[in-house]
Design a protein around this motif. Structure first.
Motif, PDB file in Angstrom:
ATOM      1  N   UNK A 613     -22.138 -18.864  22.132  1.00  0.00           N
ATOM      2  CA  UNK A 613     -21.309 -17.708  21.800  1.00  0.00           C
ATOM      3  C   UNK A 613     -21.406 -17.374  20.313  1.00  0.00           C
ATOM      4  N   UNK A 614     -21.641 -18.383  19.476  1.00  0.00           N
ATOM      5  CA  UNK A 614     -21.657 -18.178  18.031  1.00  0.00           C
ATOM      6  C   UNK A 614     -23.053 -18.282  17.430  1.00  0.00           C
ATOM      7  N   UNK A 615     -24.078 -18.345  18.265  1.00  0.00           N
ATOM      8  CA  UNK A 615     -25.434 -18.538  17.753  1.00  0.00           C
ATOM      9  C   UNK A 615     -25.823 -17.461  16.735  1.00  0.00           C
ATOM     10  N   UNK A 616     -25.416 -16.228  16.962  1.00  0.00           N
ATOM     11  CA  UNK A 616     -25.778 -15.151  16.039  1.00  0.00           C
ATOM     12  C   UNK A 616     -25.401 -15.474  14.597  1.00  0.00           C
ATOM     13  N   UNK A 617     -24.270 -16.136  14.416  1.00  0.00           N
ATOM     14  CA  UNK A 617     -23.774 -16.396  13.063  1.00  0.00           C
ATOM     15  C   UNK A 617     -24.579 -17.454  12.334  1.00  0.00           C
ATOM     16  N   UNK A 618     -25.507 -18.116  13.029  1.00  0.00           N
ATOM     17  CA  UNK A 618     -26.333 -19.137  12.390  1.00  0.00           C
ATOM     18  C   UNK A 618     -27.772 -18.676  12.203  1.00  0.00           C
ATOM     19  N   UNK A 619     -28.049 -17.407  12.491  1.00  0.00           N
ATOM     20  CA  UNK A 619     -29.383 -16.877  12.230  1.00  0.00           C
ATOM     21  C   UNK A 619     -29.274 -15.507  11.565  1.00  0.00           C
TER      22      UNK A 619
END
Length: 805
Positions: A613-619
């Motif tokens: 759910x939060x992967x976007x915030x790490x790329x």
């Protein structure tokens, strides 16, 4: 004249550290032995579109002018007592060659003389040919069992170096001695009767170090070893051992202890690395990570037979907290009021460095000592396990809520499942056709000649592998054929990446090293959650959070947004310095830090498992498209925008304040590197340009420590800047070590509307009373003395931050 309140009202609850990076395990055993050569000292964007719609390995090698005719694949699982023979087609005695002139054995792939180890040799000239036999002598990194066998049974064996490298220095086919410009290098690993554990080190939220591993089938116990150069004392220099580069000479392998569990943290005995005291109310921890130093190894014991050791687990790159410094040790201290409690303390780390940490306080009710009621506050030091208590004299004293800290820390890292020790069933010579039985079939005589031919067959087959080219608007960063092949596959979201054509990548240490560089320097690589390596098939396997269609769609959005930002903020007449500033300001003005993503990472033990759910915030997608992310997303986005604007830029990984994983950038201007942190900025910390165009010395003083994940290990040291003149505060006259100058800076820069005023304080000394007197005089001169009542300050990371409500 009114005294300023102390360090209470700092914006963001004094949470100065904004981190949360996508980075590999802190325990990664990074051997500085990669064959990759960075000739330019910087990564350049490759015009991969010129290849066509698909790209083969052969295409890439042709572009880089790779000559792999002399490459030799590693030999896996040779016997501990294995001997190798080499026939040179000339009589070495006639030309006076010494034994080690022909062949040498090393523990580092660079095969320098320092990494050479002794071997039991045989030399036999016959019929104009010289036959050299290379056999083991004293075991390297020997376990307790191997040491006993060597001493008491006179058993020679190779030992437990992660990988050995045979270097052939002369042309074996020449009729006369012809020394090679570069030696032919043959890597090999050794096999033990019991499989070694795949161990790693982890650091918890309190900065405590622990070894962990998966169980070995049938193991009744595990043994722990510590490799050291004699530096046994925590809190002193804990430098990297670089054992492979010196053949592990003058290093000592100490037996640390054993356990039946699949973890170990008893570095100082049953105290688990902690030093604790008790009083009538509680147990307090005054120190941690005792005896954590050097490198650790783990072995397994099955039916009284000990395995070899795991891959090394180094501690040198970890600034793990140890104890409070003498000046900051507040245990048992008395203060006039709770308002006088320090908001931060200095912590001595295991490597001898000192880091500042915030302190939080909790009032303890009902304390009675010798029949007298006592006011007591327990404290805890953020990012450590260190606790204690302090006492205020004034019962009416208070602790402002802002002293309680909640700094954002942690990682969400791809899970590294590459086992550095090949499984025992991996063939010594892996056949080209997996259905074939290896030619050696257990007989390793002539194994070198077999592997030479076998390697060329694998390379020929591997060169045919293809990957789709990147879509329009997407690019990769690479400097070698190996990097480009991995980058093209990772950008496409490919799960099974063959490295059959690259013998260098079949060394697991080199493979992980190259992967990390590609992963951190390519902003279009999205969603990597785990990776592993299959030795038999020579396949690098990658798991992604997104499917390939989602990756492609997100890349298109990233490219479109980046082009829009460039069009709106960059013009042709701007200098590289102007562009760097414009892009920095854009990210500060348009993006926010994602604390929810960080909280999710903490809940998943700082891995990407279960947090898609939060992967976007790490790329790159998080900051650039959503305008929200953690430090890794900021660093990726800044690199992408710099790349597209013609500003040379690198993503840098490491730590902030000792053990807080972090990512930031370096840019190159006029052949000089400068450090920039887009994450910690005026919005997230309240300090404008917290780290902007700083030299590396100032970055270190501000709490930044590089690791070796962002670049091939041998090239990491190239990224160091020495020019301090362009740093934001220095270049704008906002840096001083004088209170007289500081007073004038307030007069020149502070108005009735100023909320926060920060300067860089270039002195190790800070006297609070002198400071408050100086501020009062300046405010009186400005005619805003009424603002003193609600003014507060903090001194942190080399800054004095004045908060004016």
């Amino acid at each position: 004249m009114k005294k300023l309140q102390r360090a209470c009202a700092f914006i963001c609850a004094a949470a100065l550290i904004m981190s949360g990076c996508s980075k590999s395990s802190v325990s990664e055993n990074s051997k500085a032995d990669s064959k990759q050569e960075n000739k330019t000292g910087s990564i350049v964007s490759q015009n991969v579109r010129s290849y066509g719609s698909t790209v083969s390995v052969a295409d890439i090698k042709a572009a880089y002018e790779v000559d792999d005719s002399k490459e030799i694949m590693p030999l896996y699982n040779v016997a501990q007592t294995e001997a190798f023979t080499f026939d040179f087609n000339f009589d070495g005695y006639e030309v006076g060659l010494d034994l080690y002139d022909y062949v040498s054995v090393h523990t580092d792939s660079a095969c320098e003389q320092e990494s050479e180890i002794y071997y039991t040799a045989g030399i036999e000239p016959h019929d104009g040919v010289t036959t050299i036999t290379v056999a083991p002598m004293s075991p390297v990194l020997k376990t307790k069992s191997q040491s006993e066998a060597y001493v008491y049974e006179d058993t020679d064996m190779w030992g437990n170096a992660p990988m050995y490298y045979i270097a052939i220095h002369y042309d074996m086919d020449a009729d006369t001695p012809v020394k090679l410009d570069e030696p032919i290098v043959i890597p090999f690993t050794v096999k033990n009767e019991v499989q070694a554990p795949n161990a790693k080190g982890v650091v918890d939220a309190t900065g405590r170090f622990k070894l962990v591993w998966e169980p070995v089938e049938g193991a009744e116990k595990y043994r722990i070893y510590n490799l050291t150069d004699g530096n046994l004392y925590t809190g002193r220099d804990n430098h990297a051992l670089n054992g492979s580069k010196i053949g592990y000479e003058n290093l000592t392998m100490l037996y640390e202890g054993e356990t039946t569990e699949c973890y170990y943290d008893n570095f100082a005995g049953e105290g688990h690395g902690l030093a604790q005291i008790e009083n009538n109310t509680n147990t307090y921890t005054i120190g941690q990570n005792y005896c954590v130093n050097g490198e650790f190894f783990v072995s397994a014991v099955v039916n009284d037979v000990e395995s070899g050791v795991s891959a090394a687990i180094p501690t040198a790159d970890l600034q793990l907290p140890y104890v409070l410094t003498e000046d900051s040790d507040i245990l048992f201290s008395r203060y006039a009021t709770a308002s006088d409690f320090p908001s931060e303390v200095d912590v001595l780390n295991i490597d001898g460095t000192v880091s500042k940490h915030k302190v939080s306080y909790t009032k303890v009710e009902g304390i009675n000592l010798f029949g007298m009621d006592r006011i007591q506050y327990d404290y805890s030091v953020e990012g450590t396990a260190i606790t204690g208590y302090v006492v205020p004299d004034d019962e009416n004293g208070y602790v402002p809520a802002e002293i309680d800290n909640s700094s954002d820390t942690g990682t969400a890292e791809p899970e590294n499942n590459v086992n550095k020790i090949p499984d025992e069933d991996v063939d010594t010579i892996i056949p080209v056709n997996p259905d074939e039985t290896p030619e050696n079939d257990g007989d390793t005589s002539g194994v070198i000649d077999q592997q030479k031919d076998n390697t060329q067959e694998h390379i020929e087959q591997g060169n045919k592998a293809e990957v789709e080219n990147v879509p329009e608007g997407v690019y990769i960063n690479a400097e070698t054929a190996e990097e480009e092949w991995l980058a093209l596959n990772l950008v496409q979201g490919n799960s099974d990446i063959s490295v059959e054509a690259f013998p260098s990548l079949q060394d697991p240490y080199t493979l992980v090293d190259v992967f990390n560089k590609v992963y951190y320097q390519n902003p279009f690589v999205l969603g990597v959650s785990a990776y592993a390596y299959d030795y038999q098939t020579m396949t690098f396997t990658v798991t992604y959070v997104y499917d390939k269609e989602t990756i492609s769609a997100k890349q298109a959005e990233i490219a479109a947004k980046a082009n829009e930002i460039i069009a709106q903020n960059i013009s042709d007449d701007m200098t590289a310095s102007d562009k760097a500033l414009a892009l920095y300001n854009y990210l500060v003005d348009n993006c926010v830090y994602d604390k929810d993503a960080l909280a999710a990472a903490e809940g998943s033990d700082y891995t990407k498992a279960g947090m898609s759910e939060f992967e976007d915030s790490f790329n790159t997608y998080g900051i650039l498209v959503n305008g929200k992310g953690v430090c890794m997303s900021y660093a990726y986005s800044y690199r992408l925008l710099c790349d597209m604007s013609g500003v040379e830029c690198m993503v840098i990984t490491g730590y902030l304040d000792g053990n807080l994983p972090h990512a930031w950038n370096m840019i190159k201007l006029d052949d000089e590197w400068y450090e920039i942190d887009c994450t910690n900025n005026a919005v997230t910390t309240g300090i404008p340009y917290f780290l902007y165009k700083a030299d590396s010395k100032l970055a270190e003083q501000s709490g930044y420590t590089k690791d070796n994940l962002f670049e091939i290990d041998d090239a990491v040291d190239r990224y160091s800047g020495e020019d301090a003149t362009k740093e934001y505060y220095e270049s704008n006259g906002l840096a001083t070590d004088s209170m007289e100058v500081y007073k004038q800076l307030i007069i020149d820069n502070v108005t009735a509307d100023t909320g926060i005023f920060a300067i860089r304080w270039n002195s190790a000394e800070f006297d609070e009373q002198t400071f408050t007197d100086t501020v009062a005089l300046a405010f009186n001169e400005l005619g805003i003395e009424d603002r003193l009542e609600n003014a507060s300050f903090t001194v942190t990371h080399g800054f004095i931050v004045l908060i004016i409500k």
